[in-house]
Design an enzyme around this catalytic site. Structure first.
Site, PDB file in Angstrom:
ATOM      1  N   ARG A 141       0.742  -0.982   0.029  1.00 57.34           N
ATOM      2  CA  ARG A 141      -0.005  -0.111  -0.061  1.00 57.34           C
ATOM      3  C   ARG A 141       0.843   1.267   0.018  1.00 57.34           C
ATOM      4  O   ARG A 141       1.724   1.574   0.899  1.00 57.34           O
ATOM      5  CB  ARG A 141      -0.840   0.122   1.099  1.00 57.34           C
ATOM      6  CG  ARG A 141      -1.956  -1.082   1.543  1.00 57.34           C
ATOM      7  CD  ARG A 141      -3.114  -1.096   0.406  1.00 57.34           C
ATOM      8  NE  ARG A 141      -3.877  -2.328   0.737  1.00 57.34           N
ATOM      9  CZ  ARG A 141      -3.964  -3.342  -0.195  1.00 57.34           C
ATOM     10  NH1 ARG A 141      -3.068  -3.314  -1.418  1.00 57.34           N
ATOM     11  NH2 ARG A 141      -4.628  -4.294  -0.328  1.00 57.34           N
ATOM     12  N   GLU A 142       0.807   2.080  -0.970  1.00 58.46           N
ATOM     13  CA  GLU A 142       1.426   3.368  -1.089  1.00 58.46           C
ATOM     14  C   GLU A 142       0.526   4.359  -0.462  1.00 58.46           C
ATOM     15  O   GLU A 142      -0.857   4.551  -0.665  1.00 58.46           O
ATOM     16  CB  GLU A 142       1.646   3.693  -2.358  1.00 58.46           C
ATOM     17  CG  GLU A 142       2.780   2.892  -2.978  1.00 58.46           C
ATOM     18  CD  GLU A 142       3.034   3.102  -4.413  1.00 58.46           C
ATOM     19  OE1 GLU A 142       2.285   3.677  -5.429  1.00 58.46           O
ATOM     20  OE2 GLU A 142       4.023   2.648  -5.016  1.00 58.46           O
ATOM     21  N   GLU A 188      -6.698  30.470   8.122  1.00 57.56           N
ATOM     22  CA  GLU A 188      -6.809  30.306   6.833  1.00 57.56           C
ATOM     23  C   GLU A 188      -8.010  31.287   6.191  1.00 57.56           C
ATOM     24  O   GLU A 188      -7.697  31.777   5.221  1.00 57.56           O
ATOM     25  CB  GLU A 188      -7.036  28.958   6.403  1.00 57.56           C
ATOM     26  CG  GLU A 188      -5.743  28.072   6.737  1.00 57.56           C
ATOM     27  CD  GLU A 188      -4.535  28.314   5.626  1.00 57.56           C
ATOM     28  OE1 GLU A 188      -5.220  29.097   4.455  1.00 57.56           O
ATOM     29  OE2 GLU A 188      -3.714  27.855   5.597  1.00 57.56           O
ATOM     30  N   GLU A 200      -4.837  11.866   4.930  1.00 60.29           N
ATOM     31  CA  GLU A 200      -5.047  13.577   4.981  1.00 60.29           C
ATOM     32  C   GLU A 200      -6.763  13.381   5.780  1.00 60.29           C
ATOM     33  O   GLU A 200      -7.779  12.734   5.466  1.00 60.29           O
ATOM     34  CB  GLU A 200      -5.334  14.147   4.040  1.00 60.29           C
ATOM     35  CG  GLU A 200      -5.887  15.535   4.182  1.00 60.29           C
ATOM     36  CD  GLU A 200      -6.087  16.511   2.841  1.00 60.29           C
ATOM     37  OE1 GLU A 200      -6.005  17.648   2.955  1.00 60.29           O
ATOM     38  OE2 GLU A 200      -5.897  15.602   1.777  1.00 60.29           O
ATOM     39  N   GLU A 259       0.076  32.118  -3.682  1.00 63.82           N
ATOM     40  CA  GLU A 259      -1.240  31.966  -3.871  1.00 63.82           C
ATOM     41  C   GLU A 259      -1.922  33.298  -4.598  1.00 63.82           C
ATOM     42  O   GLU A 259      -1.402  34.296  -4.661  1.00 63.82           O
ATOM     43  CB  GLU A 259      -1.907  32.221  -2.538  1.00 63.82           C
ATOM     44  CG  GLU A 259      -1.900  31.047  -1.558  1.00 63.82           C
ATOM     45  CD  GLU A 259      -2.790  31.041  -0.230  1.00 63.82           C
ATOM     46  OE1 GLU A 259      -3.702  30.214  -0.155  1.00 63.82           O
ATOM     47  OE2 GLU A 259      -2.442  32.021   0.269  1.00 63.82           O
TER      48      GLU A 259
END
Length: 182
Positions: free
Chosen positions: A35-36, A91, A118, A139
């Site tokens: 599994r990566e 953010e 994540e 950005e």
């Protein structure tokens, strides 16, 4: 029967600025498998809703998919930043200039369960006060506001492609009916 895989060994195969990749050997139904896995520090995403029931979105070019994408404001949790709420407040201010008078935790999502660790913490932010963007050097994004119902329908029709945006709109519609009803 659901077979639960167990790690046998692990090897880091890439270290980057925002993510790492490792290759794990795991138990499998017929022996073992590989599994990566993408290791990521986590992220936050904000469903920012104005007093006029408009959702604050950002539009930016996303190199990985080769096009402009309309998204809810979001960003990574910095290394050492333990509180996702603080990251969300930071953010939102950096990307949109807005600060929120009221914040509600909507939940968390795992956007790519097959190959990434994540976790994105989702927040609704209301009672917004406008301010000045504080974008990172790399950005470039535009702020766009849509009536919430219009953005929701764009997601339902498949016009929005960003998974955290689609999930955020769905979660907000379910959890914030008192704010979103006319």
């Amino acid at each position: 029967m659901i077979f639960e895989e167990k790690k046998i060994s692990s090897e880091r195969i890439y270290e980057g600025a925002i993510l790492n990749v490792r290759k794990d050997t795991v138990t499998a139904v017929k022996g073992h498998a590989y599994r990566e896995i993408i290791e990521h520090n986590g992220a936050v995403a904000m469903v920012a809703i104005t007093d006029e029931r408009k959702i604050v979105l950002v539009e930016q070019f996303r190199y990985a998919c080769g096009r402009k994408v309309l998204e809810i404001p979001a960003g990574k949790i910095d290394k050492g930043e333990m509180d996702p709420l603080k990251a969300a407040v930071r953010e939102l201010r950096e990307e949109t200039g807005y600060t929120a008078g009221k914040v509600k935790y909507l939940g968390k999502i795992n956007p790519s369960v097959a190959y990434s660790e994540e976790v994105v913490h989702m927040y609704a932010m209301t009672e917004l006060t406008a301010g000045t963007q504080e974008l990172d050097d790399d950005e470039a994004l535009d702020i766009v506001e849509y009536p919430f119902d219009e953005a929701y329908m764009m997601a339902a029709r498949g016009e929005l492609v960003d998974v955290k945006t689609i999930a955020g709109l769905m979660m907000a519609k379910e959890q914030l009916s008192e704010i979103l009803l006319p």
